[in-house]
Design a protein around this motif. Structure first.
Motif, mmCIF file in Angstrom:
data_model
loop_
_atom_site.group_PDB
_atom_site.id
_atom_site.type_symbol
_atom_site.label_atom_id
_atom_site.label_comp_id
_atom_site.label_asym_id
_atom_site.label_seq_id
_atom_site.Cartn_x
_atom_site.Cartn_y
_atom_site.Cartn_z
ATOM 1 N N CYS A 197 52.667 16.399 -26.908
ATOM 2 C CA CYS A 197 52.742 15.673 -28.164
ATOM 3 C C CYS A 197 53.558 14.402 -28.013
ATOM 4 N N GLY A 199 53.684 12.668 -25.429
ATOM 5 C CA GLY A 199 53.028 11.756 -24.498
ATOM 6 C C GLY A 199 53.883 11.490 -23.263
ATOM 7 N N SER A 255 39.763 10.791 -20.253
ATOM 8 C CA SER A 255 39.979 11.317 -21.593
ATOM 9 C C SER A 255 38.734 12.060 -22.082
ATOM 10 N N LYS A 263 39.694 13.424 -34.165
ATOM 11 C CA LYS A 263 40.737 12.405 -34.242
ATOM 12 C C LYS A 263 41.980 12.882 -33.507
ATOM 13 N N TRP A 264 42.378 14.093 -33.852
ATOM 14 C CA TRP A 264 43.595 14.651 -33.298
ATOM 15 C C TRP A 264 43.450 14.911 -31.803
ATOM 16 N N HIS A 284 43.194 11.816 -29.769
ATOM 17 C CA HIS A 284 44.500 11.209 -29.530
ATOM 18 C C HIS A 284 45.190 11.904 -28.370
ATOM 19 N N GLU A 287 43.601 11.047 -25.057
ATOM 20 C CA GLU A 287 43.920 9.679 -24.640
ATOM 21 C C GLU A 287 45.347 9.595 -24.112
ATOM 22 N N THR A 288 46.260 10.298 -24.792
ATOM 23 C CA THR A 288 47.635 10.347 -24.305
ATOM 24 C C THR A 288 47.676 10.929 -22.909
ATOM 25 N N PHE A 337 36.784 8.866 -37.181
ATOM 26 C CA PHE A 337 37.560 8.813 -35.943
ATOM 27 C C PHE A 337 36.933 7.791 -35.027
ATOM 28 N N SER A 338 37.661 7.492 -34.014
ATOM 29 C CA SER A 338 37.299 6.528 -32.963
ATOM 30 C C SER A 338 35.968 5.797 -33.206
#
Lengths: 487, 511, 330
Positions: A58, A60, A326, A470-471, A474, A477-478, B67-68
């Motif tokens: 979390c 990152g 990712s 979305k979550w 993220h 990607e982190t 999203f994205s």
């Protein structure tokens, strides 16, 4: 870099190690009667380890402060992401086990311990930033896995699976070790950073050999073509909870490990291995699909399906961009959910005597006798085929998006077209379950844990899964950023 | 109406009903499905009434960023509006057609159909390119199940063929979409419609989209899934397949291929013409020799869809409007024809033409409606079929007179195979005692064919109702295409009026 | 028509409306005075053709005259055969069935159910006998077979009457407005109105004006002779003409011609496109072919998957060798 920080960074591994040793003792004294208790404790240990790795993900975490033991180990967001998936998968395989093994009176106390040990090995694999850490993690996982595959000692198929896995795994280890020694010989170091630095000046043939051998060894673990041959036999022969584990956690670990090796150690030489990965990706997609079509055993079919899916994930690796990484990580998460769901369905299919039903023909017309189960299976199949609106589509979507964005349009086009071949056998399962006349073999009550796992994974792979994008996007990607920060 | 998410509601109503149907027994599932589709029809009427003709291009817009770079964006223009109306209009009829003929697993059947409705409306309302793709693709699943579970004897082959064929077409489209989004930096369809892609790249993108839409349409020679699917699907499945799902191909052309890749569209127009010409002649002739009623109508659909494609690639307002009208008309007419086949199939359980005959004697009212739809299929003036085909052919004549010439034979051949079908089924002697004993239409069947008949006549007599909502959109599309418009070979020019005195002089000279 | 005859008395209204129509279509009328609807149109066309003064116009005029003769003949033949002479409808199979059905019902009333089955077989015999005995078999001996046609219902008669009014009067009423000199105003440019042609029409010689009427009368006369006066005449003519008669009787063989030029090739092509092109080529090399390739590939994939460790190891090593070669070569 001091020892205390290093030890703090490997807290999840420490937790699991201590837990597994303690539980081993409990098993030794408590015997098989304690098996369920040990399972519960093992799941608790996995949860605890998961909680320990979560902050790194979390937050990152990346860069030098995540590096432990003088660059041999890294506890960054990337590793944490993979570890959480591994721990979840391991927990799933623990949770589904008792109901299955009880039928054979084979719920032994060693099972949870072995799974925990495998989880430690896998955790080391994804955190490895040195060839030696890599090898130790990989072997630790593998040795536990060999035993697990043969866990039903009295069952000939299980024993065969264990032996095959062991012999071929040894061969793969040999190849990997040979590659590692070549790499060491030409780079003069075993650390990924060192290898990367030494190869920056260019590649000698020997180093190239080293890279190929290392990739070949890893390809065995992720069962990419042509190192996939063991997969169907082992998946079919191994007890289903173990197959559930094989289909999920080691895939995540080996895939993450491959990513780290490819990007951190050989990232500058991407041109050298990209083509091999492209070939392996397409070959895995095609061979996985072709192999699956003729199968009558659903576990074998799932094995080929995993080969097929690995092919898609490798597309993300072939691109060798953060976006590709990712996408792969995202794909892995969905893949874990799909596999868990699929194997939960397989575990729940039992005939009147409680024996597992694995033959496709016996599942005919399941939708009439067990509509809920059939619906779940159909969802898993459409999701594996990557048909929207199932969430499995999103995984494929992301890797191909990465491929297109990375300029590998031909790869994306061919890969996508080949996915149509794969769609055929997923459709075949749906056809058997929905279109055919009922064979009326599947009977009996399902274990509540199986149901829970199934419902959980079906929620994830259903269109509701898109709420996660979305979550999870993220997080991936982190994690990908963390992987690239090590360069 | 502004602000009220009517489009979302139209997606939600059938979806909710579909979920409900899964848990209901046969009787209540039928009722719920009918009520849901009627509710959606009512919403469709509200939508049309509130559609501001001549107003903004995109109306009833809804947008939520998810999203994205992927958003839940809905909105319609006149083109989409009409296709939505077609969908919601046909759905209650489909439910009605399945009322008695579907006996096993009714709940699942209704659920699948309602899901199809949601996805159809989704395709026509989606303003996000990936959302469109998801709806477009997801429609395969319920149709696969409908054909596979409730289909005829050879349903397995047909369902596989349908699914894999169309899937193969659309995966390439997805790759193209990914590239477009990567390049244009947006997934919003209206923005993409005005984005100018590099003409070099357009070629590839166009081909990728073409792979999908040509299969969906279907165009010759990638049409062979259609006869198989139609023949095996249950009646309502055929109705919705011919009525709406085929239109997704045409909609795709009009929404994506033409406005997004005008240069490539012009470049490939001769290809489309060629395939359409081949389709019209070949599939019409094939339709002529069919012994299976559904197969005959399926092949005739391919021929009619070819008239759509030539209209689309005529690059003028006439052609575009014509192809839209052909799509709408064909949606009604082929749906109605499949329904007519279904009505007698329910009684005799065969699609073999030779098993019928002389139905005009024992089923005169049925014969009347069948004749109306037959005539509409042929394109008789006064029915919906005429307007669209005339405009389409008129449009293509300006672009390529040869194409117009060849495709016009389709009208003649269309008359041949449809009248030949009608004669064998409805006229002649009552050769078969069981066919002669069939009862005429009952109330349920009236309720299905009368609205269809009225719609066919409405569109035939006063097509303006259907042209008006899309006029501005077609004009915008035409303007967009203007820069790439291929030079036609007809070179139509308005003739000069002869001066009056000349005429008089000629008259005098004769004396 | 061969099975009609003497219907004049049975269906008088139909007869009279039909006659009105025939009078109109054959163009009965007195030149320059009054006539039925067809008289005005036919005369106008023929006069215009002649009046144009061109060769084509002359040809059209003579063809028109010939057509008028034939029209008159066949129209009157129709009337004479249908409404005059003796009833012949017992010869029609259709009527025989109708009569027989009525007859059979009568039997049922008498015989009741003792002989129901027997009665049925009797009926079957009766049909056979009726067929074999042909036209001679009648109970009434007058060619009606006891079957008496009746007038059509009102829904049919009303349109007939309205139409016959038009047939009688339409020409007289509209002639002036449509084709008279100086009335081009009526069309207001909707049609090209050649004033000079109208002028020329009115200026044609008298014999031209009378020619249509003459040929009409001639046709009427021939029809009367052949179908009222001397009933054997048509047959004799037909026999005399032989093949020509057959050729014309079979509509100049146009049906056969069309059948061979259009219908048969169309069906043949349709079959070829379907069986050979669609199934044999497109499907075979398209979806079915692809499915075949995939199925074969699947078989091979499974063959390789032998279950033997050594073959698995071999594949792995071959893969390794392949990858090495690839890298070295590349």
């Amino acid at each position: 870099m001091d020892w205390s920080q290093s030890l703090r960074l490997i807290a999840p591994e420490e937790t699991l190690s201590v837990a597994s040793l303690v539980l081993l003792l409990v098993a030794a004294w408590g015997g098989d009667k304690a098996a369920k208790l040990i399972s519960v404790l093992a799941v608790a240990a996995l949860v605890a380890a998961g909680i320990l790795v979560a902050p790194a993900l979390c937050g990152g975490a990346m860069g030098a402060e995540t590096s432990a033991f003088f660059g041999q180990y890294r506890a960054d967001a990337f590793a944490s992401y993979a570890k959480i998936l591994i721990y979840i998968s391991a927990a799933v395989s623990l949770v589904v086990a008792p109901a299955y093994f009880d039928r054979f009176k084979a719920m032994r106390a060693e099972y949870p311990v072995l799974v925990l040990l495998a989880a430690i090995g896998m955790g080391m694999m994804v955190s490895a930033t040195d060839l030696l850490t890599l090898y130790i993690g990989l072997e630790m996982n593998s040795l536990a896995a060999y035993v697990l595959a043969a866990f039903l000692r009295t069952d000939g198929r299980s024993a065969e699976a264990g032996l095959k896995y062991f012999v071929l795994g040894a061969l793969a280890s040999g190849i990997l070790l040979f590659g590692m020694s070549l790499t060491y010989g030409f780079a003069g170091t075993t650390s990924f950073a060192g290898i990367s630095a030494s190869m920056a000046q260019g590649l000698s043939n020997g180093a190239l050999f080293g890279i190929v051998f290392v990739f070949a060894g890893l390809a065995f673990k992720i069962s990419a073509v042509p190192f996939h041959m063991w997969t169907p036999d082992v998946y079919e022969g191994a007890p289903t909870p173990v197959t559930t584990l094989f289909a999920t956690a080691p895939k995540v670990a080996a895939m993450a490990l491959t990513m780290r090796v490819a990007i951190e150690a050989f990232g500058d030489q991407a041109a050298a291995w990209q083509q091999i990965v492209v070939f392996a990706a397409l070959a895995s997609i095609v061979v996985g699909a072709l192999g699956a079509i003729g199968q009558s055993n659903i576990k074998r079919l799932m094995a080929y399906s995993s080969i097929n899916n690995v092919g898609f994930m490798l597309v993300g690796l072939a691109v060798a961009t953060p976006q590709g990484v990712s996408a792969m990580l995202f794909y892995l998460a969905i893949y874990v959910a799909m596999s868990a769901g699929g194997f939960a369905v397989i575990l729940m299919m039992k005939d009147a005597d409680g024996n597992p039903v694995e033959e496709l023909s016996k599942m005919a017309g399941l939708s009439r006798t067990r509509p809920g189960l059939a619906l779940a299976l159909a969802m898993v199949m459409f999701s594996l085929a990557g048909i929207p609106p199932m969430f499995g589509f999103w995984g494929k979507f992301l890797v191909f998006k990465a491929a297109v964005d990375g300029g590998m349009i031909a790869l994306a086009a061919i890969g996508f077209a080949a996915s149509v071949i794969g769609a055929f056998y997923y459709l075949k399962v749906v056809k058997v379950v929905y279109f055919d006349e009922p064979a009326d073999v599947v009977k009996g009550e399902s274990d509540v844990w199986h149901k829970l796992i199934l419902v959980g994974s079906c929620v994830v792979i259903s269109p509701l899964g898109f709420l996660l994008t979305k979550w999870l996007g993220h997080l991936t990607e982190t994690a990908a950023a963390a992987l690239y920060s090590g360069l | 109406m502004s602000g009220f998410p009517i489009l979302s509601l139209m997606l939600l109503v059938p979806l909710a009903a579909a979920l409900a149907c899964l848990y209901l027994d046969a009787k209540s599932a039928r009722t719920v499905a009918l009520l849901a589709t009627l509710a959606n029809l009512a919403l469709g009427v509200v939508l049309w009434l509130n559609f501001d003709v001549g107003g903004a291009q995109w109306q009833f817009q809804e947008r939520h960023e998810l999203f994205s770079g992927f958003s839940y964006a809905l909105g319609i223009d006149g083109i989409a509006l009409l296709l939505i109306e077609l969908s919601v209009f046909l759905m209650p009829i489909c439910i009605g057609a399945s009322w008695n003929s579907i006996e096993k697993r009714v709940g699942e059947y209704m659920a699948a159909f309602l899901l199809v409705e949601t996805l159809m409306i989704g395709v026509f309302t989606a303003q996000d390119i990936f959302l469109f793709y998801m709806f477009f693709e997801a429609g395969l699943i319920p149709m696969y199940l409908i054909i596979g579970i409730w289909g005829g004897a050879d349903r397995i082959y047909a369902s596989y063929k349908f699914f894999l064929y169309t899937l193969l077409g659309s995966v390439l489209m997805l790759v193209a979409m990914l590239w477009m989004v990567h390049t244009a930096g947006t997934t919003f369809i209206p923005t993409l419609m005005t984005y100018d892609f590099d003409p070099q790249v357009q070629t590839w993108l166009w081909l990728a989209f073409f792979a999908s839409f040509a299969v969906k349409m279907p165009m010759w020679p990638v049409h062979t899934w259609l006869p198989a699917a139609h023949v095996q699907a249950p009646t309502a499945g055929s109705v919705i397949l011919a009525g709406v799902l085929l239109k997704m191909g045409g909609y795709g052309f009009i929404r994506f291929s033409l406005p997004m890749f005008p240069e490539a569209s012009a470049y490939f127009a001769p290809l489309v013409w060629g395939l359409s010409m081949a389709a019209v002649v070949i599939t019409s002739l094939i339709a002529l020799v069919q012994d299976d009623m559904k197969k005959l109508i399926a092949y005739s659909s391919v021929a009619h869809m070819a008239v759509v494609t030539i209209g689309l690639f005529a690059f003028n307002v006439q052609g575009l409007e014509g192809s839209m009208l052909v799509m709408l008309s064909h949606g009604l007419v082929s749906g109605a024809l499949f329904l007519c086949v279904g009505i007698i199939y329910d009684r005799l359980h065969t699609r073999e033409i030779s098993r019928y005959g002389g139905l005009a004697i024992n089923m005169p009212r049925y014969a009347l409606f069948f004749l109306l739809f037959t005539m509409a299929s042929i394109g008789l003036p006064g029915t919906s079929g005429f307007v669209g085909e005339f405009l389409s052919l008129g449009g293509i004549y300006q672009a390529s007179s040869w194409t117009a010439l060849i495709c016009t034979t389709g009208i003649i051949l269309g008359a041949a195979y449809m009248l030949y079908l009608y004669r064998r089924v409805v006229f002649g002697d009552q050769k078969n005692a069981d066919a002669a004993a069939m009862a005429d239409l009952d109330l349920r069947e009236y309720l299905m064919v009368i609205p269809l008949g009225l719609a066919v006549l409405w569109m035939g007599v006063y097509p303006e109702s259907f042209i008006a909502p899309m006029r501005a959109d077609i004009a915008a599309l035409d303007a967009r295409l203007a820069r790439a418009k291929p030079e036609g070979d007809a070179k139509l020019a308005m003739g000069k009026e002869k001066p009056a005195h000349e005429e008089a002089a000629a008259h005098e000279g004769a004396h | 028509m061969r099975f009609y005859g003497a219907l004049r008395k049975h269906i008088p209204i139909t007869f009279w409306t039909m006659t009105a129509g025939t009078l109109a279509i054959t163009g009965v009328g007195i030149a320059g005075f009054v006539g039925f609807a067809g008289f005005y149109s036919k005369d106008a066309i023929l006069e215009a053709a002649f009046g144009s003064g061109t060769a084509v116009g002359g040809f059209a005029f003579w063809m028109g005259i010939a057509a008028a003769l034939m029209t008159s003949f066949y129209s009157w033949r129709l009337v004479f055969l249908t409404f005059f002479g003796k009833p012949r409808w017992i010869q029609s199979e259709h009527i025989q069935h109708a009569v027989h059905d009525a007859h059979g019902h009568g039997h049922d009333d008498h015989a009741h159910d003792d002989h129901a089955h027997e009665d049925h077989t009797d009926d079957d015999h009766a049909v056979a006998e009726l067929g074999s005995r042909g036209p001679d078999y009648t109970q009434h001996g007058d060619g009606t077979g006891g079957y008496h046609p009746h007038e059509s219902p009102l829904v049919m008669l009303l349109p007939l009457l309205i139409l016959s009014i038009g047939a009688v009067a339409a020409g007289f009423v509209f002639n002036h407005a449509f084709v008279s000199e100086g009335t081009g105003e009526f069309w207001k440019g909707a049609l090209v109105f050649h004033e000079h042609l109208i002028h020329a029409m009115h200026g044609v010689p008298t014999w031209v004006k009378w020619a249509p009427f003459t040929v009409m009368s001639l046709g009427l006369l021939i029809a009367w002779y052949g179908y009222i006066k001397n009933l054997s005449f048509p047959k004799a003519v037909a026999e005399q003409l032989g093949p020509v008669y057959t050729f014309v009787f079979r509509k100049w063989m146009f049906d056969e011609l069309y059948h061979n030029i259009f219908v048969r090739p169309a069906f043949w092509l349709g079959k070829v496109f379907w069986k050979v092109l669609d199934i044999g080529v497109i499907d075979k090399f398209g979806p079915d072919g692809a499915a075949w390739v995939v199925a074969r590939g699947s078989t091979y994939a499974q063959k390789v998957q032998s279950g033997y460790l050594y073959s698995y190891a071999l594949v792995m090593l071959l893969g390794l060798v392949g990858a090495i070669s690839w890298v070295i070569a590349g």
